[in-house]
Write an enzyme that holds these catalytic residues in place. Structure first.
Site, PDB file in Angstrom:
ATOM      1  N   GLY A  17       6.982  22.878  35.402  1.00 30.88           N
ATOM      2  CA  GLY A  17       7.698  24.089  35.015  1.00 30.88           C
ATOM      3  C   GLY A  17       7.808  25.136  36.100  1.00 30.88           C
ATOM      4  CB  ILE A  18       7.688  28.842  35.854  1.00 31.52           C
ATOM      5  CG1 ILE A  18       8.876  29.017  34.897  1.00 31.52           C
ATOM      6  CG2 ILE A  18       7.609  30.030  36.818  1.00 31.52           C
ATOM      7  CD1 ILE A  18       8.748  30.205  33.958  1.00 31.52           C
ATOM      8  CE1 TYR A 156       3.356  32.534  25.597  1.00 33.10           C
ATOM      9  CE2 TYR A 156       5.221  33.654  24.578  1.00 33.10           C
ATOM     10  CZ  TYR A 156       4.658  32.995  25.666  1.00 33.10           C
ATOM     11  OH  TYR A 156       5.404  32.807  26.798  1.00 33.10           O
ATOM     12  CE  LYS A 160       2.643  34.531  28.551  1.00 30.22           C
ATOM     13  NZ  LYS A 160       2.098  34.175  29.878  1.00 30.22           N
TER      14      LYS A 160
END
Length: 273
Positions: A17-18, A156, A160
């Protein structure tokens, strides 16, 4: 401003991924990498490829950052290998989706440990070294989920939001001390993050590519921004909480994220590392 060439850059969640795209992009620019994740085989394969193709140095450290004491072990391993870190990218993280009480309490504890505590601990451990050099950077990966509460992804979204607030505060603290901070807040992105869900209710809007997310982040870092949201649509979505009442935002986001599978069973999203 950090010049991204011939630097040692630590990337967590680097196996896919990232995180993997950050590794590839920064390697192309001539930097050396410390790749961190749980997946040893994936890390070793990536490291071998980057060494052969680009001639850079790559160190692999296998570490589950959701465990107590894992960030300290990572720092001590870097010290033992005499690795002088110039930049940290706290990318590792995962999400859970479903009714809060139906989700595993142990899994949500791991989510907090990885998404919040590893970011705090790693930053606290490596920042003094960056300040001693008078240069460097820290990129912490947040999310558009951090701009408002997220029903059915409560832990979540809250994690964040913490990362976004934490990183912007440190941006100001270190603005004149030579170390840059950036909160990267992507929206839905084409990674393994959503694979286990098997549906789209946890994904809002068109998914960006990780390549676009990474290039946007590095441009924002060059400009000295405290945070960046890749993509105009994602940016506008992140501003909704400023335009609507708090109750309206909760109902809107709750409607988008509400589980639609039979019985509303809780689901867990795959870790991004």
């Amino acid at each position: 401003m950090i010049r991204l060439r011939d630097k040692w850059i630590l990337i967590t969640g680097a196996s896919s991924g990232i995180g993997e795209v950050f590794a590839r992009e920064l390697a192309v620019r001539g930097n050396h990498l410390i790749l961190v994740a749980r997946s040893e085989n994936k890390l070793e394969a990536l490291a071998k490829q980057l060494r052969m193709e680009l001639g850079i140095q790559v160190e692999v450290i296998v570490n589950d950052l959701s465990k107590e004491g894992a960030p300290l072990k990572l720092y001590e391993e870097c010290q033992q290998r005499r690795l002088s870190v110039d930049m940290v990218i706290n990318n590792a993280g995962f999400g859970t989706h479903g009714f809060f009480e139906q989700l595993s309490g142990e899994r949500q504890h791991e989510e907090v440990m990885l998404n919040i505590m590893s970011v705090v601990d790693i930053t606290h451990l490596f920042l003094p070294g960056l300040l001693e050099k008078g240069s460097g950077a820290v990129i912490n990966v947040s999310s558009t989920a951090g701009f408002q509460p997220d029903p059915y992804m409560a832990v979540y979204g809250a994690s964040k939001a913490f990362v976004l607030s934490f990183t912007q505060a440190l941006w100001e603290e270190n603005r004149t001390r030579g170390v840059q901070f950036l909160a990267l807040c992507p929206g839905s992105t084409q990674t393994e993050f959503f694979n286990v869900v098997g549906s789209d209710e946890a994904s809002v809007g068109k998914r960006s590519t990780p390549e676009h997310v990474v290039k946007t982040a590095l441009k924002a870092l060059e400009k000295g921004q405290p945070y960046v949201v890749p993509g105009f649509q994602n940016y506008m979505t992140a501003q909704v909480s400023r335009l609507l009442s708090h109750k309206q935002v909760l109902r809107l986001v709750g409607g988008l994220l509400r589980p639609r599978n039979k019985g509303n069973e809780a689901e867990t999203l795959k870790p991004s590392h």
